[in-house]
Design a protein around this motif. Structure first.
Motif, short mmCIF file in Angstrom:
data_model
loop_
_atom_site.label_atom_id
_atom_site.label_comp_id
_atom_site.label_asym_id
_atom_site.label_seq_id
_atom_site.Cartn_x
_atom_site.Cartn_y
_atom_site.Cartn_z
N MET A 1 0.80 -1.33 -0.08
CA MET A 1 -0.02 0.16 -0.03
C MET A 1 0.87 1.28 0.10
N SER A 2 2.08 1.14 0.85
CA SER A 2 2.70 2.36 0.74
C SER A 2 3.61 2.47 -0.64
N LEU A 3 3.95 1.54 -1.29
CA LEU A 3 4.33 1.71 -2.67
C LEU A 3 3.19 2.18 -3.65
N ILE A 4 2.23 1.72 -3.56
CA ILE A 4 1.20 2.57 -4.43
C ILE A 4 0.81 4.07 -3.96
N GLY A 5 0.84 4.27 -2.43
CA GLY A 5 0.97 5.59 -2.23
C GLY A 5 2.06 6.57 -2.61
N LEU A 6 3.36 6.12 -2.55
CA LEU A 6 4.50 6.94 -3.01
C LEU A 6 4.32 6.93 -4.78
N LEU A 7 4.04 5.89 -5.16
CA LEU A 7 3.93 6.11 -6.57
C LEU A 7 2.89 6.96 -7.08
N SER A 8 1.60 7.13 -6.46
CA SER A 8 0.79 8.12 -6.78
C SER A 8 1.26 9.50 -6.55
N TYR A 9 1.91 9.71 -5.33
CA TYR A 9 2.72 10.93 -4.81
C TYR A 9 3.46 11.48 -6.23
N VAL A 10 4.39 10.43 -6.50
CA VAL A 10 5.54 10.94 -7.40
C VAL A 10 4.72 11.31 -8.69
N LEU A 11 3.65 10.43 -9.29
CA LEU A 11 2.98 10.66 -10.46
C LEU A 11 2.15 11.88 -10.40
#
Length: 126
Positions: A1-11
């Motif tokens: 979930m944190s990977l998805i959150g980080l990816l969403s933030y970067v994108l």
């Protein structure tokens, strides 16, 4: 979930940066396309002038012939709707029969699917 959150933030950050630079890109594209657009407009205007001149000198009336449809044409056109009506007339009673045969099973499934949202047992028995 944190990977998805980080990816969403970067994108999201990259998308916002692109959105800020979009007017610059749009103006560059518009400047690049401008010569081509002018040539196309000039061509359209010259083509319009040619067609206007042709219609002004043309004095012969245009005649178009249209064949009247024959009875086989009407028959072929109507086959589609006849086949559709026959299929519906055969399929609807077939499906209705099997739905009535499995009415109790459908009531159980509807009760499990809808649960407390609606009174599935009462609505399936009506």
């Amino acid at each position: 979930m944190s990977l998805i959150g980080l990816l969403s933030y970067v994108l999201y950050g990259r998308a916002m940066g692109f959105a800020e630079e979009l007017p610059v890109y749009a103006s560059k594209i518009q400047q690049t396309i401008e010569p081509i657009s002018r040539k196309i407009q000039a061509f359209q205007q010259s083509a319009g002038n040619l067609t206007n001149d042709v219609h002004a000198t043309k004095k012969v009336p245009e005649v178009r012939l249209q064949e009247s449809p024959t009875w086989p044409d009407y028959l072929v056109r109507g086959v589609g709707s006849v086949w559709g009506a026959l299929i519906i007339a055969g399929v609807v009673p077939f499906l209705t029969f099997f739905m009535l045969c499995t009415k109790d099973q459908m009531a159980i499934r509807m009760d499990g699917l809808f649960g407390s949202r609606i009174d599935a047992a009462r609505s399936s028995r009506t």
